[in-house]
Scaffold this active site. Structure first.
Site, PDB file in Angstrom:
ATOM      1  N   HIS A 138       0.540  -1.002  -0.072  1.00 38.10           N
ATOM      2  CA  HIS A 138      -0.113   0.171   0.065  1.00 38.10           C
ATOM      3  C   HIS A 138       0.734   1.273  -0.411  1.00 38.10           C
ATOM      4  O   HIS A 138       2.187   1.502   0.473  1.00 38.10           O
ATOM      5  CB  HIS A 138      -0.850   0.269   0.824  1.00 38.10           C
ATOM      6  CG  HIS A 138      -0.280   0.463   2.598  1.00 38.10           C
ATOM      7  ND1 HIS A 138       0.028   1.730   3.145  1.00 38.10           N
ATOM      8  CD2 HIS A 138      -0.037  -0.506   3.331  1.00 38.10           C
ATOM      9  CE1 HIS A 138       0.529   1.223   4.207  1.00 38.10           C
ATOM     10  NE2 HIS A 138       0.542   0.307   4.300  1.00 38.10           N
ATOM     11  N   CYS A 139       0.449   2.436  -0.493  1.00 40.76           N
ATOM     12  CA  CYS A 139       1.024   3.797  -0.268  1.00 40.76           C
ATOM     13  C   CYS A 139      -0.437   4.819   0.579  1.00 40.76           C
ATOM     14  O   CYS A 139      -0.714   3.987   1.842  1.00 40.76           O
ATOM     15  CB  CYS A 139       1.700   4.389  -1.526  1.00 40.76           C
ATOM     16  SG  CYS A 139      -0.162   4.245  -2.660  1.00 40.76           S
ATOM     17  N   ALA A 140      -0.189   5.842   0.815  1.00 38.92           N
ATOM     18  CA  ALA A 140      -1.538   6.457   1.401  1.00 38.92           C
ATOM     19  C   ALA A 140      -2.874   6.243   0.776  1.00 38.92           C
ATOM     20  O   ALA A 140      -3.322   5.637   1.401  1.00 38.92           O
ATOM     21  CB  ALA A 140      -0.736   8.601   1.092  1.00 38.92           C
TER      22      ALA A 140
END
Length: 243
Positions: A138-140
């Site tokens: 995941h990222c943001a």
């Protein structure tokens, strides 16, 4: 099987299984997930849902300063956490010039990540190929950095570009949530870029075309720029594909 998994905190949490791949195979369900920030994973109900997925590896693609400001997944027994920041040139999407071609602009940023973050992307793929239990990355927002990694993995598995692009564009279902979150986190600021939070297919199609133009193919990018060997790509396919 369910593509979208509902949580109270994280959104855009999706299973990458089910897509048709090379040799008449399909991507296995329940082994590889993509998401928005798991720093939002805090409620008892969310933690119970997460544990039920038996995820053993979490790959956080954000900058360390993002993690410091917004938090990371709680420490959980049996879950290995890796921070691999694949983006090296930060930019503020809210301030993108509205006069620019937005999809070309984003694809150019993806090209930067593919080149600058080669060492981190290689490690991401090695972790996925070598995991014994399910993996989530995941990222943001689970949109750009996450979308690029998902596209690379699916393409290496032999998933067709139409399905890769359609998977990328599923983030459009949460665009309104991304905009609302930005406004809540930035009171008093003006959201200058009208395409903020969008993830149309064209972006990832352009990014993949750029990799082909620069390296010959996504596979050649993986074996050349990333330095992956055929054995690791074979392990990735053996782990994530099924008849």
């Amino acid at each position: 099987m369910t593509r979208h998994l509902e949580f109270e905190g994280p959104y855009n949490f999706r299973d990458l299984g089910g897509y048709p791949a090379a040799g008449g195979q399909k991507v296995r369900w329940g082994l590889l997930y993509r998401s928005s920030s798991l720093g939002r994973l805090g409620s008892a109900a969310d933690l119970e849902r997460f544990r039920a997925l038996d995820i053993g590896t979490v790959i956080d693609l954000r900058y360390p300063w993002e993690i410091e400001r917004r938090g990371r997944i709680p420490e959980l027994d049996g879950v290995a956490y890796h921070n691999l920041s694949i983006e090296h040139r930060p930019y503020d999407q809210a301030e993108i010039d509205p006069g620019l071609d937005p999809w070309r602009y984003l694809a150019d940023r993806f090209a930067e990540v593919a080149e600058d973050g080669a060492a981190e992307i290689r490690t991401v793929l090695e972790l996925i190929a070598g995991a014994e239990r399910p993996v989530v990355f995941h990222c943001a927002a689970g949109k750009d950095r996450t979308g690029l990694v998902a596209a690379l993995v699916l393409t290496l598995l032999g998933v067709g570009e139409d399905d890769v692009a359609a998977d990328f564009a599923l983030t459009e279902l949460v665009t309104s949530r991304l905009v609302a979150d930005w406004r809540a986190a930035n009171p008093g600021r003006t959201l200058r870029w009208p395409a903020f939070g969008r993830a149309p297919e064209e972006v990832i199609r352009l990014a993949l075309a750029d990799l082909v133009a620069s390296h010959g193919s996504v596979h050649a990018y993986a074996t050349g720029k990333l330095g992956l060997d055929e054995a690791l790509i074979g392990r990735l396919r053996a782990r994530l594909l099924t008849a």
